[in-house]
Design a protein around this motif. Structure first.
Motif, PDB file in Angstrom:
ATOM      1  N   GLY A 163      38.753  89.120  40.595  1.00 23.82           N
ATOM      2  CA  GLY A 163      40.166  89.483  40.687  1.00 23.82           C
ATOM      3  C   GLY A 163      40.952  89.200  39.428  1.00 23.82           C
ATOM      4  N   LEU A 164      40.313  88.596  38.426  1.00 25.64           N
ATOM      5  CA  LEU A 164      41.027  88.232  37.208  1.00 25.64           C
ATOM      6  C   LEU A 164      41.211  89.440  36.289  1.00 25.64           C
ATOM      7  CD1 LEU A 164      42.197  85.950  35.555  1.00 25.64           C
ATOM      8  CD2 LEU A 164      39.895  85.276  34.881  1.00 25.64           C
ATOM      9  N   VAL A 165      40.327  90.436  36.472  1.00 22.50           N
ATOM     10  CA  VAL A 165      40.358  91.636  35.639  1.00 22.50           C
ATOM     11  C   VAL A 165      40.437  92.833  36.577  1.00 22.50           C
ATOM     12  CG1 VAL A 165      38.826  93.056  34.172  1.00 22.50           C
ATOM     13  CG2 VAL A 165      39.186  90.635  33.639  1.00 22.50           C
ATOM     14  N   VAL A 166      41.150  93.870  36.135  1.00 20.66           N
ATOM     15  CA  VAL A 166      41.194  95.109  36.937  1.00 20.66           C
ATOM     16  C   VAL A 166      40.867  96.311  36.053  1.00 20.66           C
ATOM     17  CG1 VAL A 166      42.823  94.399  38.729  1.00 20.66           C
ATOM     18  CG2 VAL A 166      43.700  95.279  36.547  1.00 20.66           C
ATOM     19  N   GLU A 167      40.498  97.403  36.715  1.00 20.23           N
ATOM     20  CA  GLU A 167      40.248  98.645  35.999  1.00 20.23           C
ATOM     21  C   GLU A 167      41.553  99.417  35.885  1.00 20.23           C
ATOM     22  OE1 GLU A 167      35.912 100.223  36.533  1.00 20.23           O
ATOM     23  OE2 GLU A 167      36.736  99.804  38.520  1.00 20.23           O
ATOM     24  N   GLU A 168      41.716 100.092  34.766  1.00 23.31           N
ATOM     25  CA  GLU A 168      42.928 100.882  34.594  1.00 23.31           C
ATOM     26  C   GLU A 168      42.529 102.315  34.288  1.00 23.31           C
ATOM     27  OE1 GLU A 168      46.720 100.229  31.873  1.00 23.31           O
ATOM     28  OE2 GLU A 168      45.127 101.332  30.881  1.00 23.31           O
ATOM     29  N   GLY A 169      43.001 103.232  35.110  1.00 25.57           N
ATOM     30  CA  GLY A 169      42.808 104.663  34.845  1.00 25.57           C
ATOM     31  C   GLY A 169      41.340 105.061  34.761  1.00 25.57           C
ATOM     32  N   ILE A 170      41.079 106.305  34.840  1.00 25.97           N
ATOM     33  CA  ILE A 170      39.723 106.819  34.692  1.00 25.97           C
ATOM     34  C   ILE A 170      39.732 107.741  33.492  1.00 25.97           C
ATOM     35  CG2 ILE A 170      37.930 108.254  35.756  1.00 25.97           C
ATOM     36  CD1 ILE A 170      38.836 107.156  38.455  1.00 25.97           C
ATOM     37  N   ILE A 171      38.938 107.402  32.469  1.00 24.27           N
ATOM     38  CA  ILE A 171      38.925 108.220  31.264  1.00 24.27           C
ATOM     39  C   ILE A 171      38.205 109.524  31.559  1.00 24.27           C
ATOM     40  CG2 ILE A 171      38.187 108.342  28.860  1.00 24.27           C
ATOM     41  CD1 ILE A 171      38.451 105.355  28.720  1.00 24.27           C
ATOM     42  N   TYR A 172      37.027 109.437  32.178  1.00 25.81           N
ATOM     43  CA  TYR A 172      36.381 110.643  32.691  1.00 25.81           C
ATOM     44  C   TYR A 172      35.453 110.263  33.829  1.00 25.81           C
ATOM     45  CZ  TYR A 172      32.267 109.251  29.984  1.00 25.81           C
ATOM     46  OH  TYR A 172      31.217 108.553  29.480  1.00 25.81           O
ATOM     47  N   ARG A 173      35.053 111.247  34.592  1.00 24.06           N
ATOM     48  CA  ARG A 173      34.135 111.029  35.720  1.00 24.06           C
ATOM     49  C   ARG A 173      33.125 112.179  35.653  1.00 24.06           C
ATOM     50  NH1 ARG A 173      35.218 108.808  40.949  1.00 24.06           N
ATOM     51  NH2 ARG A 173      37.477 108.893  40.689  1.00 24.06           N
ATOM     52  N   ASN A 174      31.836 111.846  35.651  1.00 23.79           N
ATOM     53  CA  ASN A 174      30.826 112.902  35.744  1.00 23.79           C
ATOM     54  C   ASN A 174      29.728 112.462  36.723  1.00 23.79           C
ATOM     55  OD1 ASN A 174      29.174 111.117  34.387  1.00 23.79           O
ATOM     56  ND2 ASN A 174      29.354 112.167  32.415  1.00 23.79           N
ATOM     57  N   GLU A 175      28.615 113.217  36.756  1.00 23.13           N
ATOM     58  CA  GLU A 175      27.588 112.897  37.770  1.00 23.13           C
ATOM     59  C   GLU A 175      27.038 111.477  37.594  1.00 23.13           C
ATOM     60  OE1 GLU A 175      25.629 115.287  34.457  1.00 23.13           O
ATOM     61  OE2 GLU A 175      27.518 115.253  35.550  1.00 23.13           O
ATOM     62  N   LYS A 176      27.082 110.951  36.326  1.00 18.90           N
ATOM     63  CA  LYS A 176      26.530 109.600  36.094  1.00 18.90           C
ATOM     64  C   LYS A 176      27.487 108.495  36.546  1.00 18.90           C
ATOM     65  CE  LYS A 176      23.761 110.864  32.061  1.00 18.90           C
ATOM     66  NZ  LYS A 176      23.913 110.937  30.612  1.00 18.90           N
ATOM     67  N   GLY A 177      28.724 108.831  36.778  1.00 15.89           N
ATOM     68  CA  GLY A 177      29.682 107.810  37.197  1.00 15.89           C
ATOM     69  C   GLY A 177      31.015 108.033  36.520  1.00 15.89           C
ATOM     70  N   LYS A 178      31.845 106.978  36.503  1.00 16.23           N
ATOM     71  CA  LYS A 178      33.153 107.122  35.898  1.00 16.23           C
ATOM     72  C   LYS A 178      33.270 106.137  34.736  1.00 16.23           C
ATOM     73  CE  LYS A 178      35.046 103.746  39.061  1.00 16.23           C
ATOM     74  NZ  LYS A 178      36.027 103.330  40.021  1.00 16.23           N
ATOM     75  N   ARG A 179      34.195 106.418  33.841  1.00 19.81           N
ATOM     76  CA  ARG A 179      34.411 105.510  32.726  1.00 19.81           C
ATOM     77  C   ARG A 179      35.857 105.027  32.788  1.00 19.81           C
ATOM     78  NH1 ARG A 179      34.322 107.108  26.496  1.00 19.81           N
ATOM     79  NH2 ARG A 179      34.493 105.010  25.638  1.00 19.81           N
ATOM     80  N   THR A 180      36.044 103.718  32.860  1.00 21.63           N
ATOM     81  CA  THR A 180      37.404 103.177  32.977  1.00 21.63           C
ATOM     82  C   THR A 180      37.638 102.130  31.899  1.00 21.63           C
ATOM     83  OG1 THR A 180      36.629 101.452  34.444  1.00 21.63           O
ATOM     84  CG2 THR A 180      37.447 103.461  35.484  1.00 21.63           C
ATOM     85  N   LYS A 181      38.878 101.716  31.799  1.00 21.34           N
ATOM     86  CA  LYS A 181      39.212 100.614  30.901  1.00 21.34           C
ATOM     87  C   LYS A 181      39.502  99.362  31.715  1.00 21.34           C
ATOM     88  CE  LYS A 181      40.991 103.166  26.954  1.00 21.34           C
ATOM     89  NZ  LYS A 181      42.092 103.231  25.967  1.00 21.34           N
ATOM     90  N   LEU A 182      39.271  98.219  31.086  1.00 20.73           N
ATOM     91  CA  LEU A 182      39.501  96.948  31.770  1.00 20.73           C
ATOM     92  C   LEU A 182      40.664  96.203  31.139  1.00 20.73           C
ATOM     93  CD1 LEU A 182      35.790  95.759  31.976  1.00 20.73           C
ATOM     94  CD2 LEU A 182      37.116  96.941  33.722  1.00 20.73           C
ATOM     95  N   LYS A 183      41.433  95.520  31.985  1.00 19.99           N
ATOM     96  CA  LYS A 183      42.516  94.675  31.479  1.00 19.99           C
ATOM     97  C   LYS A 183      42.693  93.475  32.413  1.00 19.99           C
ATOM     98  CE  LYS A 183      46.221  97.005  33.975  1.00 19.99           C
ATOM     99  NZ  LYS A 183      47.519  97.682  33.901  1.00 19.99           N
ATOM    100  N   ILE A 184      43.421  92.478  31.921  1.00 24.49           N
ATOM    101  CA  ILE A 184      43.744  91.315  32.753  1.00 24.49           C
ATOM    102  C   ILE A 184      44.598  91.807  33.936  1.00 24.49           C
ATOM    103  CG2 ILE A 184      45.049  89.143  32.834  1.00 24.49           C
ATOM    104  CD1 ILE A 184      42.653  88.723  31.111  1.00 24.49           C
ATOM    105  N   ASN A 185      44.320  91.274  35.104  1.00 27.79           N
ATOM    106  CA  ASN A 185      45.077  91.630  36.302  1.00 27.79           C
ATOM    107  C   ASN A 185      46.406  90.879  36.330  1.00 27.79           C
ATOM    108  OD1 ASN A 185      46.035  92.201  38.846  1.00 27.79           O
ATOM    109  ND2 ASN A 185      44.418  91.079  39.940  1.00 27.79           N
ATOM    110  N   GLY A 186      47.482  91.586  36.078  1.00 29.27           N
ATOM    111  CA  GLY A 186      48.802  90.950  36.061  1.00 29.27           C
ATOM    112  C   GLY A 186      49.102  90.173  37.334  1.00 29.27           C
ATOM    113  N   ASN A 187      48.621  90.673  38.481  1.00 28.91           N
ATOM    114  CA  ASN A 187      48.935  90.047  39.769  1.00 28.91           C
ATOM    115  C   ASN A 187      48.082  88.833  40.100  1.00 28.91           C
ATOM    116  OD1 ASN A 187      50.940  91.944  40.361  1.00 28.91           O
ATOM    117  ND2 ASN A 187      49.369  93.421  40.987  1.00 28.91           N
ATOM    118  N   ALA A 188      47.177  88.454  39.183  1.00 33.63           N
ATOM    119  CA  ALA A 188      46.240  87.367  39.507  1.00 33.63           C
ATOM    120  C   ALA A 188      46.902  85.993  39.538  1.00 33.63           C
ATOM    121  CB  ALA A 188      45.068  87.376  38.538  1.00 33.63           C
TER     122      ALA A 188
END
Lengths: 414, 414
Positions: B56-81
């Motif tokens: 819960g300390l880190v969250v994913e932000e947005g999806i850069i792209y999604r294809n058959e292999k999966g999705k690619r996201t960015k990680l950031k510190i979870n503000g609500n933690a």
């Protein structure tokens, strides 16, 4: 750019890299110390130390104890693993040193240079001397691992060129690093000469306990090298430490940079010589006139001679130059809060009284905003300061860039 | 002390620690970026990012792209933690902010303080305000992870105490960190207020591209915060940046530190008020006299009012204060070579012309020894600068000390 960016090194390489850098900075050290400081497990440290020992890049030093379980030794960089050349190009002379990997000087040479000639004749002179050094039979089997050269100018460290040098026609952005790399086939690093001196004092002087250090070179010009947390601080542009061009209130002397009242126009070797010449023309110093008539020149050396022989005008010049330099350093000390200020460069030849004038100037400005342990000291290495500093910078860069690991890799990967 | 000394962390902990710190500094970032910058393999990065997401300390932000292999996201510190409290104790007021882990301000409070009372009544006032903030129903379920407080004084950062504060009776070595830690049961950090402001501008302003930054607070007093390579530089003693006590040649004003001609005795808010009062007594400003007769006090605010209403004496005071401050900063710029100088503190309330006087002073001294991109700018955060800076320092320390990992460890180890 991160420490390991671009290399995409596997984790094994990351560990050996970290361990080698610790041995460079802190060595000789035990394996336990490496575990504690790196965070790596005993088995990782042990495995990688064995690889480094096998490669010949690291050696064991002494045996701390030996019992039934084995022996405990310390590890350090193997001085005999290769050669480094350190060069200090100053305003009037060039020092070249051939060193081993422990920065021990194997050969040293100092000769005058005329920077007004442009880079080509200077480099020809440097090639000649390097070629002679590395062809010595006693060392010709050792590999030249790197070269580092200090220039009396601001430097673009990434590109390895001088930028806007004040009195070095033809050197601005001249690709000196590329040229030396092509000729000698090893990595080359170019930095400001005072930066390398500061690093040398930090790394090899008695000053390693001080992480924040200011080195001031007072010679033909005046400049400072800054060590922050054990690393050279170059600033955003490579101009950091350019204290010779700080303007002093109430002074109007024209500096060669074109501005008025720069410290360098008041307290440098050139400024001292210029003031002394005024005393000759206005009859302020009879002794200096006699010296001038004999030698035909007036430099800081003649001013020292006259002062040592009782000439009060010359003593006064030295006192004022030391005091004003000290006062400026004292203001910088308030801003920078270093644990030590080290004074080097040719003007230290004025002797202990000059250092006292500087010290008094520093303290008059910086008290009480200094640590009780704060010190102003003379350089440990004299005219070898630039060479030793360059060699230390070269070793540091070879280790931290991974270049030296690649050279020794064939042994490590076996 | 090394980054990981003392903890003897196993290698897994070392990796998660390094990855979390990268996310804190550079986030939002992709896993590929983490691989490239950390040197860790794709599998190590992937495993540890999953652990951090699970905690819960880190969250994913947005999806850069999604294809058959999966999705690619960015990680950031979870503000609500969790919650962080940032405090700026200034010479005349105290700002307190309750923030989330992304440094978003959830609650903010500013009130006047009287530092002459000593630490106990000030701390009582601070407790009262913090207790009210953290009992708000909307946030009372979130955990308070840390507190950071900036003091208008040099600080022993390791001990968490003020050292030799100029106008804070009773604060010298008063164990403020220990007291706050005991009361709130979380890690507490104490630093000089201007250091935290500098870090805030660096971390959250538009200035993160600049690794070497100088922040100058011009208020009741004058001080500077120094960022070197993205980190607060405190100097050997904690005195670094103490520019208010650099002596200016040709000035004899007595400073409250006891020395003569300190910058703070010439160009600070107190100095401006003192000069303005002289104009009242010697008849130099009729308007200021009228203001004084109405309000009964003269501070920088009244000087601004008079200047804005055409009083030339007051305009002149502001111009001179800005110029002399700028000229000193310009000399420091030659030494330190930052890419940017940021001006904050109450005197920025004088408006754009004050900033112009400072900028002109800086450039008059530092040209041509600056980068073409060099800038002198006003603080982004106004009176929230100290709170935001304290919060950023707190988060940085919680991550780099491993304290925050320990809090979230139970989730990570499952």
């Amino acid at each position: 750019m991160g420490k390991h960016s671009g290399s995409e090194a596997p984790e094994e390489l990351l560990a050996i890299h970290t361990i080698l850098d610790l041995i460079r900075v802190e060595g000789p050290i035990t394996r336990s110390f490496i575990c504690e400081r790196s965070g790596y497990s005993r088995s990782t440290v042990s495995l990688n130390c064995d690889k480094l020992l096998a490669s010949g890049l690291v050696v064991e030093e002494g045996i701390i104890y030996r019992n039934e379980k084995g022996k405990r030794t310390k590890l350090k960089i193997n001085g005999n693993a290769g050669l480094i050349i350190g060069i200090e190009l100053g305003a009037t002379s060039c020092e070249i040193g051939l060193c081993d990997l422990s920065a021990k000087i194997l050969d040293f040479n100092s000769s005058p240079v005329d920077l007004s000639q442009g880079p080509d004749p200077i480099l020809a002179q440097i090639y000649h001397r390097i070629d002679k050094m590395i062809s010595l039979p006693s060392i010709s089997k050792m590999k030249l691992l790197g070269i580092c050269m200090g220039l009396p100018s601001s430097v673009d460290y990434q590109r390895g060129t001088a930028i806007y040098p004040a009195f070095m026609p033809g050197w601005h952005q001249y690709p000196v690093r590329e040229i030396l790399q092509a000729r000698y086939g090893c990595p080359v690093f170019i930095d400001n000469e005072v930066n390398t001196m500061a690093l040398g004092e930090y790394s090899l002087g008695t000053e390693r306990k001080y992480k924040n250090l200011l080195f001031v070179k007072a010679g033909t010009g005046i400049g400072a090298g800054i060590i922050v947390n054990g690393e050279i601080y170059r600033g955003q542009t490579g101009f950091a430490g350019n204290i010779g061009h700080i303007q002093m209130e109430g002074h109007n002397e024209i500096c060669q940079c074109g501005k008025k009242g720069c410290l360098e126009a008041i307290a440098s070797g050139s400024a001292i010589a210029r003031r002394a010449k005024q005393f000759i023309s206005n009859g302020g110093s009879q002794l200096l006139r006699e010296v001038y008539e004999k030698t035909g020149e007036i430099t800081a050396r003649e001013v020292k001679y006259a002062a040592d022989h009782g000439d009060t005008a010359c003593s006064q010049i030295i006192r004022e130059a030391g005091t004003i330099l000290g006062e400026l350093i004292g203001r910088i000390v308030i801003f920078f809060d270093p644990s030590i200020v080290i004074i080097g460069g040719g003007l230290t030849g004025f002797g202990p009284s000059y250092l006292s004038f500087i010290r008094d100037g520093v303290l008059s400005q910086s008290k009480p905003w200094i640590n009780p342990d704060f010190e102003v000291k003379e350089s440990t290495f004299g005219n070898k300061s630039g060479v030793i500093g360059s060699v230390m910078l070269c070793i540091k860069e070879l280790v931290s860039s991974g270049a030296i690991l690649r050279v020794f890799m064939s042994q490590i990967q076996k």
